[in-house]
Write a protein that holds these residues in place. Structure first.
Motif, PDB file in Angstrom:
ATOM      1  N   LEU A 147       0.831  -1.205   0.000  1.00  0.00           N
ATOM      2  CA  LEU A 147       0.000   0.000   0.000  1.00  0.00           C
ATOM      3  C   LEU A 147       0.865   1.256   0.000  1.00  0.00           C
ATOM      4  CD1 LEU A 147      -2.899   1.094   0.128  1.00  0.00           C
ATOM      5  CD2 LEU A 147      -2.746   1.011   2.615  1.00  0.00           C
ATOM      6  N   MET A 148       1.920   1.270   0.821  1.00  0.00           N
ATOM      7  CA  MET A 148       2.806   2.429   0.860  1.00  0.00           C
ATOM      8  C   MET A 148       3.553   2.587  -0.455  1.00  0.00           C
ATOM      9  SD  MET A 148       4.336   2.527   4.746  1.00  0.00           S
ATOM     10  CE  MET A 148       4.901   0.811   4.736  1.00  0.00           C
ATOM     11  N   ALA A 149       4.001   1.469  -1.035  1.00  0.00           N
ATOM     12  CA  ALA A 149       4.733   1.541  -2.296  1.00  0.00           C
ATOM     13  C   ALA A 149       3.850   2.052  -3.426  1.00  0.00           C
ATOM     14  CB  ALA A 149       5.294   0.156  -2.648  1.00  0.00           C
ATOM     15  N   LEU A 150       2.623   1.560  -3.487  1.00  0.00           N
ATOM     16  CA  LEU A 150       1.712   2.014  -4.534  1.00  0.00           C
ATOM     17  C   LEU A 150       1.358   3.493  -4.359  1.00  0.00           C
ATOM     18  CD1 LEU A 150      -0.725  -1.047  -4.729  1.00  0.00           C
ATOM     19  CD2 LEU A 150       0.954  -0.355  -6.441  1.00  0.00           C
ATOM     20  N   GLY A 151       1.111   3.899  -3.109  1.00  0.00           N
ATOM     21  CA  GLY A 151       0.807   5.302  -2.861  1.00  0.00           C
ATOM     22  C   GLY A 151       1.968   6.206  -3.219  1.00  0.00           C
ATOM     23  N   LEU A 152       3.188   5.784  -2.881  1.00  0.00           N
ATOM     24  CA  LEU A 152       4.370   6.578  -3.212  1.00  0.00           C
ATOM     25  C   LEU A 152       4.568   6.652  -4.722  1.00  0.00           C
ATOM     26  CD1 LEU A 152       6.868   8.094  -2.201  1.00  0.00           C
ATOM     27  CD2 LEU A 152       8.083   5.909  -2.134  1.00  0.00           C
ATOM     28  N   ALA A 153       4.381   5.514  -5.408  1.00  0.00           N
ATOM     29  CA  ALA A 153       4.527   5.515  -6.870  1.00  0.00           C
ATOM     30  C   ALA A 153       3.502   6.423  -7.523  1.00  0.00           C
ATOM     31  CB  ALA A 153       4.393   4.084  -7.400  1.00  0.00           C
ATOM     32  N   GLY A 154       2.269   6.387  -7.015  1.00  0.00           N
ATOM     33  CA  GLY A 154       1.237   7.248  -7.585  1.00  0.00           C
ATOM     34  C   GLY A 154       1.539   8.719  -7.410  1.00  0.00           C
ATOM     35  N   LEU A 194      -7.155   2.316  -5.671  1.00  0.00           N
ATOM     36  CA  LEU A 194      -7.126   3.684  -6.189  1.00  0.00           C
ATOM     37  C   LEU A 194      -5.701   4.137  -6.488  1.00  0.00           C
ATOM     38  CD1 LEU A 194      -9.837   5.450  -3.993  1.00  0.00           C
ATOM     39  CD2 LEU A 194     -10.005   4.703  -6.364  1.00  0.00           C
ATOM     40  N   SER A 195      -4.741   3.619  -5.744  1.00  0.00           N
ATOM     41  CA  SER A 195      -3.345   3.926  -6.068  1.00  0.00           C
ATOM     42  C   SER A 195      -2.973   3.351  -7.431  1.00  0.00           C
ATOM     43  CB  SER A 195      -2.419   3.361  -4.986  1.00  0.00           C
ATOM     44  OG  SER A 195      -2.652   3.994  -3.745  1.00  0.00           O
ATOM     45  N   LEU A 196      -3.464   2.156  -7.732  1.00  0.00           N
ATOM     46  CA  LEU A 196      -3.232   1.589  -9.065  1.00  0.00           C
ATOM     47  C   LEU A 196      -3.857   2.451 -10.155  1.00  0.00           C
ATOM     48  CD1 LEU A 196      -3.769  -2.267  -8.562  1.00  0.00           C
ATOM     49  CD2 LEU A 196      -1.629  -1.089  -9.094  1.00  0.00           C
ATOM     50  N   VAL A 197      -5.066   2.970  -9.876  1.00  0.00           N
ATOM     51  CA  VAL A 197      -5.715   3.853 -10.848  1.00  0.00           C
ATOM     52  C   VAL A 197      -4.892   5.121 -11.054  1.00  0.00           C
ATOM     53  CG1 VAL A 197      -7.781   5.231 -11.303  1.00  0.00           C
ATOM     54  CG2 VAL A 197      -8.013   2.945 -10.329  1.00  0.00           C
ATOM     55  N   THR A 198      -4.345   5.673  -9.966  1.00  0.00           N
ATOM     56  CA  THR A 198      -3.508   6.871 -10.077  1.00  0.00           C
ATOM     57  C   THR A 198      -2.271   6.590 -10.906  1.00  0.00           C
ATOM     58  OG1 THR A 198      -4.276   7.638  -7.912  1.00  0.00           O
ATOM     59  CG2 THR A 198      -2.257   8.617  -8.776  1.00  0.00           C
ATOM     60  N   ILE A 199      -1.630   5.440 -10.662  1.00  0.00           N
ATOM     61  CA  ILE A 199      -0.463   5.067 -11.466  1.00  0.00           C
ATOM     62  C   ILE A 199      -0.862   4.915 -12.928  1.00  0.00           C
ATOM     63  CG2 ILE A 199       1.236   3.242 -11.865  1.00  0.00           C
ATOM     64  CD1 ILE A 199       1.178   2.720  -8.836  1.00  0.00           C
ATOM     65  N   GLY A 200      -2.019   4.293 -13.167  1.00  0.00           N
ATOM     66  CA  GLY A 200      -2.488   4.124 -14.540  1.00  0.00           C
ATOM     67  C   GLY A 200      -2.758   5.446 -15.226  1.00  0.00           C
TER      68      GLY A 200
END
Length: 749
Positions: free
Chosen positions: A27-34, A214-220
């Motif tokens: 979760l932290m990694a995805l949020g940071l990537a986004g 939602l972090s995945l959506v932000t990355i997308g």
């Protein structure tokens, strides 16, 4: 599959610290990537195979300076005159500053009503700003620059507002209205479980899954163009299904604990049984939503992909994170009990649900007729539906886009908010002989307010753009009729002029019309395909002809009734003021198809959950009425709790300001309410009792052809493991679990 899920659940309990740590790190990694990639949302109205898209492709190739996004600057004063020297100097400075901004290729001179031979009004004017790229590529920065450039003129008492294709206000996820849904969910879970610990597990699972999705959506969104409304829709669906899926698994786990199973065994069997149903339901939702790709409109498909991604993560969270959390809770899952609330299970033996089912079973005909009449009456308004797209005239009052829309309508006319663009591929034809005649023919139409007499030509003089302003607003049916009339009458005749290759009617208003027309033509096919898929899936699961046929028809009626409610509220205006809507709105073109894809999976969830219990009892006792009553008793509590949570979550989103989200929230909440009450608690028991043993009829030859699919998965599992000194306890018995020995509990965990 049940054995795989069984081992997965047990493994997650044994390695619960690793699982939870892995989820938190992910979760932290995805949020940071986004946050680092910094993606943004924008609406890309690419519509392959339509006249609008052919016009865009032509202008991109021949007229690149006019193929980008446009913005409209509306300047007005309440008192005085825009022609005063001081105001004119300020307007000139604003236009000059705007022309120097990045990506701006042209700023038109100020246009006033008297210049167009309209009723003179010296208090309003507008200018058009042309960009070199489309709105998704530009992002939100150009809108912010325009707002900053207008501040000096605003300080002098002149109003400056903006509209057009740029994004002047973004979507926000979260807020007071969404918090209402969470508060109701907490209350319902407390009543359903009677324990703070049991209540918290579905919420924690759903929120962590939603955050990761939602972090995945932000990355997308940093890689492809994600529609502005997609994150909000994904959040709404993800939060609802996340709590719903976790609720079903936790309920089954608590049943197993009450029977005396160890924590690890209980979780493993809950994931293998209820978890398999969750996997089945989630997969059907994802498949149906991804099927929106068949519509052929990238904007709609990307909304589906964003929502599907969040649903996928919610399913994974329910099958991996939730077992770990259940392992941490152990036998303390019923601790911190709520006073005056019984920590009950899912079963309602001899309770209200059983008595209600028996009552309906004794009077099935009256309930079938009454329920069908209600659903049909609610469905009737759907046949008056007007598909379209909301525009700036429906934006929140006080926003710059709404002020620009209203000011332009008052000063020039409603049609000036939705100009049409006529793109002409002149080929070898002479522009001076072809274009004036085309302008005259278009201007002569009864619904055209003004046709610009001077077309814009590219440097090669082989492509031209004509601007046409309708008399009616972009949403008006007369505008849609005008577009079709120009395309079928005026334009074909002009295209037959020697040398002219093609003439296209395009522009943002025409694009919305093309979207509506394309979706309307695909909607029956899509609904038919989804119904056929649901029939085949349920045919395999329940090995019956009438059960899946009845389910498909009832689902169709329930969703049709939800469509009708949307029409009554937003198109007819019945109760629209409750949602801050003050005028009649067209129903968002993609909404019926999007709703159907989502509700198909959600209704399959309830259908499988209820009917599998009924079929299980039928196979055991071969008594139709008893099996229906037992099925209702086993599932009514869970279905009711899940439905109330879904309704509250979806309904809370309807309290926002975005009309797309409002319509989706009202429609989904209505459909879930009707599904959990009228359909599951009235029509299902009534029709099942009317049909009797015929419910389970299946030709022998078809039975041999169909594969065997056990959704509950109990038959493939090993014998249950129980706590020492605890034998198998019937789930129908109201057993008070003794306080286990601490060492034994530790070993069981």
């Amino acid at each position: 599959m049940s054995r795989v899920l069984y081992r997965l659940g047990r493994s997650a309990v044994r390695r619960r610290r690793r699982v939870l740590g892995g989820w938190l790190l992910a979760l932290m990694a995805l949020g940071l990537a986004g946050s680092m990639l910094g993606g943004h949302t924008a609406d890309d109205f690419t519509i392959p195979g339509t006249e609008t898209q052919r016009a865009v492709d032509l202008l991109t190739q021949r007229f690149s300076s006019e193929s980008g996004a446009t913005a409209r600057m509306v300047i007005s004063v309440d008192d005085g005159d825009l022609a005063s020297p001081g105001v004119q100097t300020g307007i000139a400075d604003l236009l000059a500053r705007t022309a120097e901004q990045p990506h701006v290729v042209n700023v038109s001179p100020i246009v006033t009503p008297q210049m167009l031979d309209l009723e003179p009004d010296r208090r309003v004017a507008f200018a058009t700003i042309q960009y070199d790229s489309n709105a998704p590529e530009l992002g939100t920065a150009p809108a912010r620059r325009l707002q900053s450039a207008a501040q000096p003129l605003r300080h002098s008492g002149v109003r400056v507002d903006f509209g057009g294709e740029l994004q002047f206000h973004g979507q926000q996820i979260g807020g007071a209205s969404e918090g209402i849904g969470l508060i109701v969910a907490i209350f319902v879970l407390l009543v359903a479980f009677g324990s703070v610990v049991a209540m918290g597990l579905p919420l924690v699972t759903a929120m962590l899954g939603l955050g990761a999705g939602l972090s995945l959506v932000t990355i997308g969104s940093s890689l492809v163009t994600i529609p502005t409304v997609a994150p909000t829709l994904a959040a709404m669906i993800g939060l609802g299904v996340g709590i719903d899926y976790a609720l079903i698994i936790v309920t089954r786990h608590r049943e197993h604990l009450r029977q005396g199973m160890t924590v690890e065994e209980s979780v493993g069997r809950a994931i293998a049984t209820a978890g398999q149903a969750v996997l089945f339901a989630g997969t059907t939702v994802i498949i149906a939503i991804c099927g929106l790709q068949l519509v052929g409109i990238p904007l709609v498909a990307k909304m589906g992909y964003a929502t599907a991604a969040v649903v996928l993560v919610s399913v994974i969270a329910a099958l991996t994170l939730l077992p770990a959390l259940l392992g941490f809770a152990g036998h303390a899952i019923d601790k911190l009990k709520i006073p005056l609330v019984k920590a009950g299970g899912a079963i309602d033996q001899d309770g209200y649900a059983s008595r209600w089912s028996g009552h309906v079973g004794r009077h099935p005909r009256r309930y079938v007729v009454g329920s069908l009449l209600l659903l049909i009456a609610l469905t009737v308004p759907f046949f008056t539906i007007r598909l379209g797209q909301t525009d700036a005239g429906n934006d929140p009052v006080g926003s710059t886009t709404r002020r620009a829309y209203d000011t332009l309508s008052a000063g020039f006319g409603k049609g000036f908010n939705g100009p049409l663009m006529i793109a002409v591929d002149l080929g070898r034809a002479d522009p001076d002989s072809v274009l004036p005649a085309l302008v005259r023919r278009i201007a002569a139409d009864r619904d055209v307010a003004f046709a610009a007499p001077q077309p814009i030509l590219n440097k090669q003089r082989d492509t031209a753009i004509l601007t046409v302003f309708p008399k009616s607003s972009p949403q008006d049916a007369a505008t849609q009729q005008l577009v079709h009339r120009l395309r079928t009458g005026v334009v074909p005749e002009a295209a037959r002029t020697p040398g002219v290759r093609a003439v296209y009617v395009a522009g943002e208003t025409a694009a919305f019309i093309d979207i509506s027309d394309k979706i309307s033509s695909r909607l029956p096919v899509f609904i038919g395909a989804v119904l056929l898929l649901s029939f085949l899936l349920l045919l395999v699961v329940f090995r019956s002809i009438l059960v899946p046929l009845k389910a498909a028809l009832l689902n169709l009626l329930g969703i049709g009734a939800a469509y009708g409610v949307i029409v009554m509220v937003f198109q007819w205006g019945w109760g629209a003021s409750l949602f801050g809507v003050t005028e009649s709105l067209p129903i968002i073109a993609f909404l019926p198809m999007f709703m159907f894809a989502i509700l198909f999976g959600l209704s399959m969830d309830y259908e499988v959950f209820l009917m599998s219990r009924i079929r299980e009892e039928w196979l055991r006792c071969r008594d139709n009425q008893r099996s229906v009553t037992a099925g209702i008793s086993h599932t009514a509590r869970v279905i009711t709790a899940a439905a109330i949570i879904m309704i509250s979550v979806f309904g809370s989103f309807a309290l926002g300001t975005d009309h797309t989200v409002q319509m989706m929230g009202v429609g989904l909440a209505t459909a879930i309410f009707l599904d959990a009450t009228v359909i599951r608690m009235v029509l299902v028991p009534a029709t099942m009792n009317l049909l009797g043993d015929r419910n389970w009829w299946l030709p022998a030859w078809l039975d041999r052809l169909l594969p065997h699919l056990d959704i509950e998965g109990e038959q493939a599992l090993p014998s249950p493991e129980y706590l020492p000194g605890r034998g198998p306890v019937s789930p129908l018995e109201d057993v008070r679990e003794p306080e286990p020995d601490r060492e034994l509990v530790g070993a069981a965990r």
